[in-house]
Each structure stands twice: as C-alpha cells, then as structure tokens.
Write a protein that holds these residues in place. Structure first.
Motif, PDB file in Angstrom:
ATOM      1  N   LEU A  26     -17.459  55.050  -7.582  1.00  5.07           N
ATOM      2  CA  LEU A  26     -17.257  55.103  -6.138  1.00  5.07           C
ATOM      3  C   LEU A  26     -18.298  54.298  -5.354  1.00  5.07           C
ATOM      4  O   LEU A  26     -17.993  53.742  -4.299  1.00  5.07           O
ATOM      5  N   CYS A  27     -19.508  54.234  -5.881  1.00  2.00           N
ATOM      6  CA  CYS A  27     -20.638  53.584  -5.186  1.00  2.00           C
ATOM      7  C   CYS A  27     -21.348  52.622  -6.133  1.00  2.00           C
ATOM      8  O   CYS A  27     -22.485  52.877  -6.550  1.00  2.00           O
ATOM      9  N   PRO A  28     -20.711  51.509  -6.491  1.00  2.00           N
ATOM     10  CA  PRO A  28     -21.339  50.607  -7.452  1.00  2.00           C
ATOM     11  C   PRO A  28     -22.646  49.984  -6.953  1.00  2.00           C
ATOM     12  O   PRO A  28     -23.413  49.430  -7.744  1.00  2.00           O
ATOM     13  N   GLU A  29     -22.912  50.125  -5.659  1.00  2.61           N
ATOM     14  CA  GLU A  29     -24.136  49.549  -5.092  1.00  2.61           C
ATOM     15  C   GLU A  29     -25.374  50.402  -5.361  1.00  2.61           C
ATOM     16  O   GLU A  29     -26.499  49.953  -5.124  1.00  2.61           O
ATOM     17  N   VAL A  30     -25.189  51.631  -5.874  1.00  2.00           N
ATOM     18  CA  VAL A  30     -26.338  52.475  -6.178  1.00  2.00           C
ATOM     19  C   VAL A  30     -26.574  52.513  -7.681  1.00  2.00           C
ATOM     20  O   VAL A  30     -25.659  52.296  -8.475  1.00  2.00           O
ATOM     21  N   GLU A  31     -27.804  52.785  -8.055  1.00  2.00           N
ATOM     22  CA  GLU A  31     -28.158  52.928  -9.472  1.00  2.00           C
ATOM     23  C   GLU A  31     -28.060  54.403  -9.824  1.00  2.00           C
ATOM     24  O   GLU A  31     -28.581  55.253  -9.095  1.00  2.00           O
ATOM     25  N   THR A  32     -27.370  54.725 -10.909  1.00  4.06           N
ATOM     26  CA  THR A  32     -27.170  56.117 -11.292  1.00  4.06           C
ATOM     27  C   THR A  32     -27.668  56.391 -12.705  1.00  4.06           C
ATOM     28  O   THR A  32     -27.732  55.488 -13.544  1.00  4.06           O
ATOM     29  N   ASP A  33     -28.017  57.649 -12.930  1.00  2.00           N
ATOM     30  CA  ASP A  33     -28.366  58.127 -14.254  1.00  2.00           C
ATOM     31  C   ASP A  33     -28.089  59.627 -14.254  1.00  2.00           C
ATOM     32  O   ASP A  33     -27.883  60.226 -13.196  1.00  2.00           O
ATOM     33  N   SER A  34     -28.079  60.220 -15.428  1.00  2.00           N
ATOM     34  CA  SER A  34     -27.908  61.662 -15.527  1.00  2.00           C
ATOM     35  C   SER A  34     -28.746  62.184 -16.680  1.00  2.00           C
ATOM     36  O   SER A  34     -29.135  61.437 -17.574  1.00  2.00           O
ATOM     37  N   CYS A  35     -29.020  63.489 -16.607  1.00  2.00           N
ATOM     38  CA  CYS A  35     -29.814  64.122 -17.657  1.00  2.00           C
ATOM     39  C   CYS A  35     -29.585  65.625 -17.605  1.00  2.00           C
ATOM     40  O   CYS A  35     -28.927  66.136 -16.706  1.00  2.00           O
ATOM     41  N   GLY A  36     -30.169  66.302 -18.576  1.00  2.00           N
ATOM     42  CA  GLY A  36     -30.083  67.753 -18.634  1.00  2.00           C
ATOM     43  C   GLY A  36     -31.467  68.363 -18.643  1.00  2.00           C
ATOM     44  O   GLY A  36     -32.442  67.716 -19.006  1.00  2.00           O
ATOM     45  N   THR A  37     -31.539  69.625 -18.265  1.00  2.00           N
ATOM     46  CA  THR A  37     -32.835  70.297 -18.305  1.00  2.00           C
ATOM     47  C   THR A  37     -33.155  70.775 -19.725  1.00  2.00           C
ATOM     48  O   THR A  37     -34.308  71.011 -20.043  1.00  2.00           O
ATOM     49  N   GLY A  38     -32.139  70.881 -20.576  1.00  2.00           N
ATOM     50  CA  GLY A  38     -32.331  71.259 -21.970  1.00  2.00           C
ATOM     51  C   GLY A  38     -32.207  70.055 -22.891  1.00  2.00           C
ATOM     52  O   GLY A  38     -31.662  69.020 -22.504  1.00  2.00           O
ATOM     53  N   ASP A  60     -14.426  56.352 -16.978  1.00  2.00           N
ATOM     54  CA  ASP A  60     -14.863  56.228 -18.372  1.00  2.00           C
ATOM     55  C   ASP A  60     -16.313  56.692 -18.503  1.00  2.00           C
ATOM     56  O   ASP A  60     -17.206  56.131 -17.866  1.00  2.00           O
ATOM     57  N   LEU A  61     -16.543  57.694 -19.324  1.00  2.00           N
ATOM     58  CA  LEU A  61     -17.894  58.228 -19.556  1.00  2.00           C
ATOM     59  C   LEU A  61     -18.421  57.867 -20.937  1.00  2.00           C
ATOM     60  O   LEU A  61     -19.507  58.285 -21.312  1.00  2.00           O
ATOM     61  N   SER A  62     -17.662  57.093 -21.703  1.00  2.00           N
ATOM     62  CA  SER A  62     -17.964  56.887 -23.121  1.00  2.00           C
ATOM     63  C   SER A  62     -19.291  56.179 -23.378  1.00  2.00           C
ATOM     64  O   SER A  62     -19.858  56.318 -24.460  1.00  2.00           O
ATOM     65  N   ASP A  63     -19.814  55.435 -22.408  1.00  2.00           N
ATOM     66  CA  ASP A  63     -21.070  54.722 -22.620  1.00  2.00           C
ATOM     67  C   ASP A  63     -22.304  55.578 -22.337  1.00  2.00           C
ATOM     68  O   ASP A  63     -23.425  55.163 -22.609  1.00  2.00           O
ATOM     69  N   LEU A  64     -22.117  56.772 -21.812  1.00  2.00           N
ATOM     70  CA  LEU A  64     -23.244  57.619 -21.436  1.00  2.00           C
ATOM     71  C   LEU A  64     -23.749  58.420 -22.635  1.00  2.00           C
ATOM     72  O   LEU A  64     -22.978  58.789 -23.513  1.00  2.00           O
ATOM     73  N   ARG A  65     -25.057  58.680 -22.640  1.00  2.00           N
ATOM     74  CA  ARG A  65     -25.681  59.472 -23.691  1.00  2.00           C
ATOM     75  C   ARG A  65     -26.648  60.465 -23.052  1.00  2.00           C
ATOM     76  O   ARG A  65     -27.375  60.120 -22.122  1.00  2.00           O
ATOM     77  N   ALA A  66     -26.656  61.679 -23.582  1.00  2.00           N
ATOM     78  CA  ALA A  66     -27.487  62.742 -23.023  1.00  2.00           C
ATOM     79  C   ALA A  66     -28.972  62.454 -23.226  1.00  2.00           C
ATOM     80  O   ALA A  66     -29.381  61.917 -24.255  1.00  2.00           O
ATOM     81  N   ARG A  67     -29.733  62.841 -22.218  1.00  2.00           N
ATOM     82  CA  ARG A  67     -31.189  62.808 -22.302  1.00  2.00           C
ATOM     83  C   ARG A  67     -31.732  63.997 -21.528  1.00  2.00           C
ATOM     84  O   ARG A  67     -31.016  64.637 -20.759  1.00  2.00           O
ATOM     85  N   GLN A  68     -32.993  64.303 -21.744  1.00  2.00           N
ATOM     86  CA  GLN A  68     -33.604  65.444 -21.079  1.00  2.00           C
ATOM     87  C   GLN A  68     -34.400  64.983 -19.863  1.00  2.00           C
ATOM     88  O   GLN A  68     -35.039  63.918 -19.880  1.00  2.00           O
ATOM     89  N   PHE A  69     -34.381  65.794 -18.810  1.00  2.00           N
ATOM     90  CA  PHE A  69     -35.159  65.531 -17.604  1.00  2.00           C
ATOM     91  C   PHE A  69     -36.645  65.513 -17.949  1.00  2.00           C
ATOM     92  O   PHE A  69     -37.110  66.315 -18.758  1.00  2.00           O
ATOM     93  N   THR A  70     -37.384  64.604 -17.310  1.00  2.00           N
ATOM     94  CA  THR A  70     -38.834  64.528 -17.512  1.00  2.00           C
ATOM     95  C   THR A  70     -39.534  64.483 -16.154  1.00  2.00           C
ATOM     96  O   THR A  70     -38.927  64.131 -15.135  1.00  2.00           O
ATOM     97  N   ARG A  71     -40.808  64.781 -16.146  1.00  2.00           N
ATOM     98  CA  ARG A  71     -41.608  64.704 -14.917  1.00  2.00           C
ATOM     99  C   ARG A  71     -41.535  63.302 -14.312  1.00  2.00           C
ATOM    100  O   ARG A  71     -41.539  63.138 -13.102  1.00  2.00           O
ATOM    101  N   GLY A  72     -41.469  62.287 -15.163  1.00  2.00           N
ATOM    102  CA  GLY A  72     -41.423  60.901 -14.696  1.00  2.00           C
ATOM    103  C   GLY A  72     -40.189  60.578 -13.866  1.00  2.00           C
ATOM    104  O   GLY A  72     -40.184  59.615 -13.086  1.00  2.00           O
TER     105      GLY A  72
END
Length: 145
Positions: A26-38, A60-72
C-alpha cells in the motif's frame, strides 16, 4: 527522507509479517520490517495459513523471515507498531534510556471503536478476520503518514 516502520507481534509468523506485507504493498514509499518479541520462529517464513490467506488477497509474504525484536530497533525505526498490549509491554521493556521512538498499537489506525489489538490468528484460526483488521489499519496508517 524515507520513513522506516517496524511491525511487531509475538512470533513474527502471522500478524506482523502480514501487516508488513500489506503496508509494503500500500505504501511502497516507506521502508518496512517486522519482528517478534519471542525467538521461537527466528529464520522461518510466515505461517502457511497466513501466507495463503494473504496471497488470496494479492499480498505475497513468501520473502519474509522471522526475527526477534532488539534494543537496536529503537534506533533503526521511526515508528514501531505493535499488535497488542503484551507486545507493547515487551518492546517498552527493552527501550534504551533516553530513546523517544514512538510505539503505537497498529489496530488503532483501523478506527474501530474499542478495538486496540489485533487478535492472533495462530490461536483464533481467523486469518481472514485478522487480515480484514490489518487492511483497515494499513489504510488508516497510509492516511496518517
């Protein structure tokens, strides 16, 4: 300057990758990422039923891979969007002293009275209902940007 948005849920296999995918479309002009707390699913793709439900809507979500949230992440992103109050508490517990990065409940962008959390479809099994709410929130976020 490109706005950087981070979407956060518990395991980063359902809600946050779906939110990332929808906002990325919807907003290709923004940079996005996702993560989990676990850390249970680090390196894994989004959950199959969520991928299928999103694909049925053209996301399409197939290129995404889970990562954990960090302080950074507080330093790397302009806005952190969490899926529920527990996610918010877990994220805030890692906030570095003096950091002012805004953390908001993503569902509030949907504008539904009394709705502040995105229910976890991993447990509810309501992937389409989750995506309906995420789509509304994504549209509200786009208007707010």
């Amino acid at each position: 300057m490109t706005q950087k948005l981070l979407f956060v849920c518990l395991g980063n296999i359902c809600r946050s990758p779906a939110a990332e995918g929808l906002v990325r479309d919807l907003c290709p002009e923004v940079e996005t990422d996702s993560c989990g707390t676990g850390a249970w699913h680090v390196g894994e793709p989004p959950y199959g039923p969520m991928q299928a439900a999103a694909a049925a809507r053209g996301t399409d979500l197939s290129d995404l891979r889970a990562r954990q949230f960090t302080r950074g992440d507080f330093d790397r992103f302009d806005l952190i969007l969490v899926m529920d109050h527990d996610n918010r508490a877990n994220v805030e517990a890692l906030r570095p002293s003096g950091n002012t990065t805004e953390v908001k409940l993503f569902a509030e962008y949907a504008g539904q009275a009394g709705v502040s959390e995105v229910p976890d479809p991993y447990y509810t099994r309501d992937f389409d209902g989750c995506l309906d709410l995420l789509e509304e929130a994504a549209a509200g976020l786009k208007r707010a940007l």
